[in-house]
Design a protein around this motif. Structure first.
Motif, PDB file in Angstrom:
ATOM      1  N   PRO A  99      42.351 133.710 112.358  1.00  0.00           N
ATOM      2  CA  PRO A  99      41.722 134.274 111.170  1.00  0.00           C
ATOM      3  C   PRO A  99      40.242 134.539 111.426  1.00  0.00           C
ATOM      4  O   PRO A  99      39.599 133.766 112.140  1.00  0.00           O
ATOM      5  CB  PRO A  99      41.886 133.178 110.111  1.00  0.00           C
ATOM      6  CG  PRO A  99      42.954 132.268 110.620  1.00  0.00           C
ATOM      7  CD  PRO A  99      42.996 132.412 112.105  1.00  0.00           C
ATOM      8  N   GLY A 100      39.721 135.605 110.852  1.00  0.00           N
ATOM      9  CA  GLY A 100      38.300 135.918 111.001  1.00  0.00           C
ATOM     10  C   GLY A 100      38.001 136.800 112.190  1.00  0.00           C
ATOM     11  O   GLY A 100      36.865 137.252 112.376  1.00  0.00           O
ATOM     12  N   THR A 101      39.019 137.061 113.019  1.00  0.00           N
ATOM     13  CA  THR A 101      38.791 137.889 114.201  1.00  0.00           C
ATOM     14  C   THR A 101      38.661 139.363 113.802  1.00  0.00           C
ATOM     15  O   THR A 101      39.452 139.861 113.019  1.00  0.00           O
ATOM     16  CB  THR A 101      39.966 137.735 115.195  1.00  0.00           C
ATOM     17  OG1 THR A 101      40.108 136.357 115.520  1.00  0.00           O
ATOM     18  CG2 THR A 101      39.736 138.540 116.461  1.00  0.00           C
ATOM     19  N   THR A 102      37.653 140.022 114.354  1.00  0.00           N
ATOM     20  CA  THR A 102      37.504 141.458 114.112  1.00  0.00           C
ATOM     21  C   THR A 102      37.577 142.249 115.420  1.00  0.00           C
ATOM     22  O   THR A 102      37.734 143.462 115.405  1.00  0.00           O
ATOM     23  CB  THR A 102      36.158 141.776 113.436  1.00  0.00           C
ATOM     24  OG1 THR A 102      35.112 141.291 114.280  1.00  0.00           O
ATOM     25  CG2 THR A 102      36.043 141.112 112.066  1.00  0.00           C
ATOM     26  N   THR A 103      37.417 141.533 116.537  1.00  0.00           N
ATOM     27  CA  THR A 103      37.401 142.197 117.847  1.00  0.00           C
ATOM     28  C   THR A 103      38.256 141.396 118.817  1.00  0.00           C
ATOM     29  O   THR A 103      38.159 140.174 118.853  1.00  0.00           O
ATOM     30  CB  THR A 103      35.949 142.238 118.393  1.00  0.00           C
ATOM     31  OG1 THR A 103      35.135 142.933 117.447  1.00  0.00           O
ATOM     32  CG2 THR A 103      35.873 142.951 119.731  1.00  0.00           C
ATOM     33  N   LEU A 104      39.067 142.090 119.585  1.00  0.00           N
ATOM     34  CA  LEU A 104      39.797 141.432 120.666  1.00  0.00           C
ATOM     35  C   LEU A 104      39.296 141.982 121.995  1.00  0.00           C
ATOM     36  O   LEU A 104      39.180 143.198 122.172  1.00  0.00           O
ATOM     37  CB  LEU A 104      41.304 141.663 120.526  1.00  0.00           C
ATOM     38  CG  LEU A 104      42.038 140.733 119.544  1.00  0.00           C
ATOM     39  CD1 LEU A 104      43.476 141.192 119.350  1.00  0.00           C
ATOM     40  CD2 LEU A 104      41.998 139.276 120.004  1.00  0.00           C
ATOM     41  N   GLY A 105      38.989 141.065 122.895  1.00  0.00           N
ATOM     42  CA  GLY A 105      38.560 141.471 124.231  1.00  0.00           C
ATOM     43  C   GLY A 105      39.716 141.326 125.202  1.00  0.00           C
ATOM     44  O   GLY A 105      40.491 140.378 125.109  1.00  0.00           O
ATOM     45  N   ILE A 106      39.815 142.273 126.128  1.00  0.00           N
ATOM     46  CA  ILE A 106      40.817 142.165 127.198  1.00  0.00           C
ATOM     47  C   ILE A 106      40.202 142.773 128.466  1.00  0.00           C
ATOM     48  O   ILE A 106      39.664 143.887 128.427  1.00  0.00           O
ATOM     49  CB  ILE A 106      42.163 142.832 126.807  1.00  0.00           C
ATOM     50  CG1 ILE A 106      43.215 142.661 127.902  1.00  0.00           C
ATOM     51  CG2 ILE A 106      41.997 144.313 126.452  1.00  0.00           C
ATOM     52  CD1 ILE A 106      43.968 141.374 127.846  1.00  0.00           C
ATOM     53  N   ARG A 107      40.223 142.027 129.546  1.00  0.00           N
ATOM     54  CA  ARG A 107      39.639 142.546 130.779  1.00  0.00           C
ATOM     55  C   ARG A 107      40.536 143.630 131.371  1.00  0.00           C
ATOM     56  O   ARG A 107      41.765 143.557 131.238  1.00  0.00           O
ATOM     57  CB  ARG A 107      39.457 141.412 131.794  1.00  0.00           C
ATOM     58  CG  ARG A 107      38.474 140.358 131.328  1.00  0.00           C
ATOM     59  CD  ARG A 107      38.057 139.425 132.441  1.00  0.00           C
ATOM     60  NE  ARG A 107      37.204 138.364 131.916  1.00  0.00           N
ATOM     61  CZ  ARG A 107      35.891 138.509 131.680  1.00  0.00           C
ATOM     62  NH1 ARG A 107      35.297 139.665 131.941  1.00  0.00           N
ATOM     63  NH2 ARG A 107      35.182 137.512 131.190  1.00  0.00           N
ATOM     64  N   PRO A 108      39.937 144.627 132.040  1.00  0.00           N
ATOM     65  CA  PRO A 108      40.730 145.723 132.609  1.00  0.00           C
ATOM     66  C   PRO A 108      41.874 145.227 133.495  1.00  0.00           C
ATOM     67  O   PRO A 108      42.968 145.785 133.477  1.00  0.00           O
ATOM     68  CB  PRO A 108      39.705 146.511 133.427  1.00  0.00           C
ATOM     69  CG  PRO A 108      38.409 146.257 132.739  1.00  0.00           C
ATOM     70  CD  PRO A 108      38.489 144.844 132.224  1.00  0.00           C
ATOM     71  N   GLU A 109      41.617 144.127 134.239  1.00  0.00           N
ATOM     72  CA  GLU A 109      42.637 143.612 135.154  1.00  0.00           C
ATOM     73  C   GLU A 109      43.744 142.860 134.425  1.00  0.00           C
ATOM     74  O   GLU A 109      44.729 142.459 135.041  1.00  0.00           O
ATOM     75  CB  GLU A 109      42.011 142.733 136.240  1.00  0.00           C
ATOM     76  CG  GLU A 109      41.184 141.537 135.768  1.00  0.00           C
ATOM     77  CD  GLU A 109      39.718 141.876 135.520  1.00  0.00           C
ATOM     78  OE1 GLU A 109      39.422 143.012 135.086  1.00  0.00           O
ATOM     79  OE2 GLU A 109      38.868 140.985 135.745  1.00  0.00           O
ATOM     80  N   HIS A 110      43.581 142.655 133.122  1.00  0.00           N
ATOM     81  CA  HIS A 110      44.619 141.962 132.350  1.00  0.00           C
ATOM     82  C   HIS A 110      45.413 142.902 131.450  1.00  0.00           C
ATOM     83  O   HIS A 110      46.150 142.467 130.584  1.00  0.00           O
ATOM     84  CB  HIS A 110      43.997 140.810 131.537  1.00  0.00           C
ATOM     85  CG  HIS A 110      43.376 139.779 132.422  1.00  0.00           C
ATOM     86  ND1 HIS A 110      42.214 139.103 132.099  1.00  0.00           N
ATOM     87  CD2 HIS A 110      43.742 139.326 133.659  1.00  0.00           C
ATOM     88  CE1 HIS A 110      41.897 138.272 133.094  1.00  0.00           C
ATOM     89  NE2 HIS A 110      42.800 138.400 134.043  1.00  0.00           N
ATOM     90  N   LEU A 111      45.232 144.203 131.654  1.00  0.00           N
ATOM     91  CA  LEU A 111      46.092 145.193 131.012  1.00  0.00           C
ATOM     92  C   LEU A 111      47.102 145.661 132.055  1.00  0.00           C
ATOM     93  O   LEU A 111      46.739 145.923 133.206  1.00  0.00           O
ATOM     94  CB  LEU A 111      45.278 146.391 130.518  1.00  0.00           C
ATOM     95  CG  LEU A 111      44.524 146.191 129.200  1.00  0.00           C
ATOM     96  CD1 LEU A 111      43.567 147.363 128.961  1.00  0.00           C
ATOM     97  CD2 LEU A 111      45.484 146.029 128.010  1.00  0.00           C
TER      98      LEU A 111
END
Ligand SMILES: Nc1ncnc2c1ncn2[C@@H]1O[C@H](COP(=O)(O)OP(=O)(O)OP(=O)(O)O)[C@@H](O)[C@H]1O
Ligand SMILES: [Mg+2]
Length: 347
Positions: free
Chosen positions: A262-274
């Motif tokens: 809850p409260g999250t507005t942004t998700l980060g994902i590193r290029p190597e983890h896509l």
């Protein structure tokens, strides 16, 4: 003991505050790397450690001893700058021995340490040369030799390798790693280079706007950045920071809903983890716009409707061309959730 402690250290130039609330402990023998954008106060902090810049507020100690009012030459700290700052009219030997010469050590006493440092740094055959007859890497080694000769309680490095070409940087990086193993001297090292920071540091200090954002081992910062700034700063290529909207089950990003506290507005994902393969989470539907083949990896720059550019990095080569539709799936354990202030919300 050359452990360092900073307690509520601040620095102002006139009315301009450039560092504040610096609280940091550097252990004896530790190798700490400072990183952060230009102007965030890295060099100023080094200069304060060396005593070249007065400390405006707070307390700075070395080995438990208060340093605030101790003169630079009484701190016994060696600093290596980006501009090697060699004396052009002095030979390599004299440049390296100069700190001892200033300290009034007789020539016979200087010879041993200078020869030893030259040996360590592969400079023995160059001792009679003038700096102008040296390559950039050799000059940098002389600057390092001059620091070693003093056998200081701590080394400070301010972007020492940034003037070197890529191959020499790798060589010097290894050189410093070896030296460090041999000498075990407490070191604070400033760099803009991600690889240097990740590979050399026991701990990295990430700074922004005069504040410490996070302190941790390279892998702690990579695996669990405390905020969106650190997330974007540590790691190359940069982490994708994707703004979404709250939805049943997490955060909606483009065509997908990914789990988020809850409260999250942004998700980060590193290029190597896509991944182009399914991962168990719904994929982002995207269009490939630019492809960069690096040999070992391939960078896929994609356009995601409503989100913008997203970078995926996949191993090896892939048979794709611009315009191809792609499904990008995130590794579930590699999502980094942040709130609207950029603070990590979990994970
Ligand atoms: N003598 C000075 N007088 C006034 N402001 C200064 C002085 N020295 C540095 N500053 C300011 O302090 C801030 C921090 O400077 P500093 O040189 O420590 O940054 P840095 O992190 O080393 O940057 P870079 O990565 O570009 O070397 C900057 O905004 C700079 O303009
Ligand atoms: Mg600087």
């Amino acid at each position: 003991m050359a452990d360092m402690t900073f307690r509520d250290v601040g620095k102002s130039f006139g009315r301009t505050e450039v560092l504040r609330d610096v609280n940091l402990d550097v252990a004896d023998g530790e190798f700490v790397v400072l990183v952060g954008p230009s102007g965030c106060g890295k060099s100023t902090l080094l200069r304060m450690i060396a005593g070249l810049e007065p400390i405006s507020t707070g307390e700075f100690r070395i080995g438990g001893q208060l340093m605030n009012d101790v003169r630079p030459r009484d701190r016994d700290i060696a600093m290596v700058f980006q501009s090697y700052a060699l004396y052009p009219h002095m030979s390599v030997e004299r440049n390296m021995g100069f700190p001892m010469e200033i300290a009034k050590a007789p020539k016979a006493e200087r010879e041993g340490p200078v020869r030893g440092a030259a040996e360590t740094l592969g400079l023995t055959k160059l001792l009679d040369r003038l700096p102008r007859a040296l390559s950039g890497g050799q000059r940098q080694r002389v600057a390092m030799g001059r620091a070693i000769v003093r056998d200081p309680v701590a080394f400070l490095f301010d972007e020492p390798l940034s003037n070197l070409d890529a191959a020499l940087r790798v060589e010097m990086r290894l050189e410093i790693a070896r030296l460090r193993k041999r000498l075990g001297t407490t070191t604070v090292y400033v760099t803009h280079d991600q690889v240097e920071a990740m590979t050399m540091a026991d701990r990295i200090v990430v700074m922004e706007g005069g504040l410490i954002q996070q302190v941790g081992t390279p892998m702690e910062l990579y695996d669990r950045p405390a905020n969106a700034f650190v997330a974007g700063f540590i790691g190359s290529p940069k982490m994708n920071l994707l703004d979404g909207t709250p939805a049943e089950g997490g955060l909606r990003i483009g065509s997908a809903v990914w789990p988020a506290p809850p409260g999250t507005t942004t998700l980060g994902i590193r290029p190597e983890h896509l991944s182009l393969e399914p991962t168990g989470l719904p994929p982002l539907e995207a269009e490939l716009t630019v492809i960069e083949r690096l040999g070992s990896d391939t960078n896929l720059f994609c356009e995601v409707p409503g989100i913008g550019t997203v970078l995926a990095r996949v191993p090896g080569n892939v048979d794709l061309s611009a315009g191809a539709p792609l499904s990008l799936s995130p590794r579930p354990d590699r999502l980094h959730p942040f709130d609207a202030q950029g603070v990590r919300t979990g994970g």
